[in-house]
Design a protein around this motif. Structure first.
Motif, short mmCIF file in Angstrom:
data_model
loop_
_atom_site.label_atom_id
_atom_site.label_comp_id
_atom_site.label_asym_id
_atom_site.label_seq_id
_atom_site.Cartn_x
_atom_site.Cartn_y
_atom_site.Cartn_z
N SER A 161 0.81 -1.21 0.00
CA SER A 161 0.00 0.00 0.00
C SER A 161 0.85 1.27 0.00
O SER A 161 1.95 1.30 0.55
N LYS A 162 0.33 2.31 -0.62
CA LYS A 162 1.00 3.61 -0.56
C LYS A 162 0.98 4.19 0.85
O LYS A 162 1.74 5.11 1.15
N ASN A 163 0.13 3.63 1.69
CA ASN A 163 0.10 4.02 3.10
C ASN A 163 0.88 3.03 3.97
O ASN A 163 0.64 2.92 5.16
N CYS A 164 1.81 2.31 3.33
CA CYS A 164 2.60 1.29 4.03
C CYS A 164 3.44 1.93 5.14
O CYS A 164 4.17 2.90 4.90
N TRP A 165 3.34 1.35 6.35
CA TRP A 165 4.12 1.84 7.49
C TRP A 165 5.12 0.79 7.98
O TRP A 165 5.68 0.94 9.07
N LEU A 166 5.34 -0.26 7.20
CA LEU A 166 6.25 -1.32 7.62
C LEU A 166 7.64 -0.78 7.92
O LEU A 166 8.19 0.02 7.15
N GLN A 167 8.19 -1.23 9.02
CA GLN A 167 9.56 -0.90 9.37
C GLN A 167 10.47 -2.13 9.33
O GLN A 167 11.65 -2.01 9.02
N ILE A 168 9.91 -3.29 9.68
CA ILE A 168 10.66 -4.54 9.65
C ILE A 168 9.86 -5.57 8.87
O ILE A 168 8.70 -5.85 9.20
N LEU A 169 10.46 -6.16 7.82
CA LEU A 169 9.84 -7.25 7.07
C LEU A 169 10.85 -8.38 6.99
O LEU A 169 11.90 -8.26 6.35
N ASN A 170 10.54 -9.50 7.64
CA ASN A 170 11.45 -10.63 7.70
C ASN A 170 10.72 -11.88 7.22
O ASN A 170 9.82 -12.38 7.88
N LEU A 171 11.14 -12.37 6.05
CA LEU A 171 10.53 -13.56 5.45
C LEU A 171 11.58 -14.63 5.17
O LEU A 171 11.42 -15.48 4.29
N ASN A 172 12.67 -14.62 5.91
CA ASN A 172 13.74 -15.60 5.74
C ASN A 172 13.23 -17.03 5.80
O ASN A 172 12.28 -17.34 6.49
N ASP A 173 13.95 -17.89 5.08
CA ASP A 173 13.80 -19.34 5.24
C ASP A 173 12.36 -19.81 5.04
O ASP A 173 11.77 -20.45 5.91
#
Length: 438
Positions: free
Chosen positions: A116-128
């Motif tokens: 989203s253009k309103n994305c507020w994510l600071q940490i995205l962890n999708l390892n493994d």
């Protein structure tokens, strides 16, 4: 009314207790580090829920889109479970989510196609996980992104140069995917200005290491004098400590870290197909603590500028095609604990003194023309690295003679002439001499 419930690090087994649904809407629920086996379908999602941590359990099944009924959630940690299926698109459309940690599961499919253009994510962890496909450029909508970790998946794409405009991005880990192509010189003036950890190892990147790409790592040039208490990530509203586990490689060891200090600065480009010489500008990244360029096809000599990295603790240049001698400037690296120069074509004497007296044979194996301590092969005098270079041959007055051979010839001629003169005075004028002269 109960709002915060911490039950982490216990031995809770099986399903969630039935009474949990009867105590009213929670704002925080932490059941991490237990033995829960139920699926997420049995969880009641409420609009008041802001913080949910189910990490380090044995939860299986998929992630239903009903999870987005918790419209106020900003911290969601479901890592280290046995989750399968795809990542719901609604999670990346959330305007409240700050932390999404789904690492160490069995999630498959592609990454959500739009953020989203309103994305507020600071940490995205999708390892493994088992994620495939490309990296969605809409990730650049997450203007506050500080850490992105997608290691150990099956992603296929070029280097995501479009992330360079994110002003707060400190950590970028794309290790062990199927990323490919060259890393072009960055086209914007900004670059990765805040980046302190870059790990793109074990991919199929090729071509040279661009100078401009390295020069724009501004945060890596500034040494943090005191980083105690300063970590990458959020200072959570409900907890003073965070548990966003991240796996990194440093000092030739794979480590899983709970918290990463902001002064831990690392570059890992190993196990790719980078070629050409190491750019001298790497010597300007004086905050670096770990540099790994091993298992590529880099060539040329090891640049003397690496001696400027006085905070460096680990240097791995093994399994490349480097030639020439080891620069004596590397002895300036007083904090160097791990050095690996093995399997190259390096020659000459190993520099001595300081940290270099602590490294074993393993640091140099596979370089047959190296000599000196700690190797058993001794150096001949003409290979001693500290010996001054020979002075160039000088000609005086345009002739190829020096004064020593001239003086020697003059002296020998004088002695011979005096001997002949004595003969003439003693025995008169010998006929054999007359014949020679006449």
């Amino acid at each position: 009314m109960l709002k915060f419930l911490y039950l982490s690090d216990n031995k809770i087994d099986g399903r969630l207790p039935n009474w949990l649904h009867k105590i009213g809407p929670l704002h925080l629920l932490d059941l991490s580090h237990n033995q829960l086996k139920q699926s997420l379908d049995q969880v009641s999602w409420n609009q008041q829920l802001e913080y949910l941590d189910f990490s380090f359990n044995k939860i299986s099944g998929g992630i239903s889109s009903s999870i987005c009924n918790a419209s106020s959630i900003w911290y969601l940690n479901l890592s280290h479970n046995k989750l399968t299926g795809i990542i719901p698109q609604c999670l990346t459309n959330s305007s409240s989510l700050r932390v999404l940690d789904l690492q160490q599961n069995k999630l498959h499919g592609t990454l959500p196609s739009s953020f989203s253009k309103n994305c507020w994510l600071q940490i995205l962890n999708l390892n493994d996980n088992v994620l495939k496909g490309s990296l969605p450029e809409s990730l650049s909508n997450c203007r506050f992104l500080e850490g992105l970790s997608l290691a150990n998946n099956q992603l296929e794409d070029a280097f995501p140069h479009w992330l360079q405009g994110l002003p707060d991005l400190r950590l970028l880990v794309l290790r062990a995917n199927k990323l490919h192509g060259t890393i072009e010189n960055l086209k914007t003036k900004q670059g990765f200005v805040s980046l302190v950890i870059l790990d793109i190892s074990s991919n199929n990147f090729s071509g040279p290491i661009p100078k401009v790409f390295i020069r724009k790592f501004q945060a890596m040039t500034n040494v943090v004098q005191d980083a105690n208490g300063q970590y990458i990530g959020l200072f959570y509203r409900y907890r003073k400590e965070k548990n966003d586990y991240l796996t990194i490689t440093t000092k030739s060891i794979v480590l899983t870290m709970e918290k990463i200090r902001k002064d831990f600065v690392s570059i890992d480009l190993s196990e790719n197909r980078f070629e050409g010489e190491i750019p001298n500008v790497i010597g300007e990244l004086q905050a670096l603590r770990a540099l790994n360029l091993s298992h590529n096809i880099l060539s040329g000599t090891i640049p003397q500028s690496l001696g400027n990295l006085t905070n460096l603790e680990s240097l791995d240049l093994s399994s490349n095609m480097f030639t020439g001698m080891i620069p004596t400037e590397l002895t300036n690296l007083n904090f160097l604990e791990v050095l690996n120069l093995s399997n190259n074509h390096i020659v000459g004497a190993i520099p001595q003194g300081k940290q270099f007296n602590t490294f074993s044979n393993d640091s140099y194996m596979g370089n047959t023309e190296l000599c000196g301590f700690p190797l058993t092969k001794e150096c001949s005098k003409d290979l001693e690295q500290d010996s001054p270079p020979a002075l160039p041959f000088k000609r005086e007055h345009g002739y190829g003679f020096e004064w020593k051979p001239v003086a020697l010839g003059y002296g020998c001629g004088m002695i011979f002439g005096m001997g002949i003169g004595c003969c003439v005075l003693l025995i008169g004028k010998p006929q054999w001499i007359v014949r020679i002269v006449t």
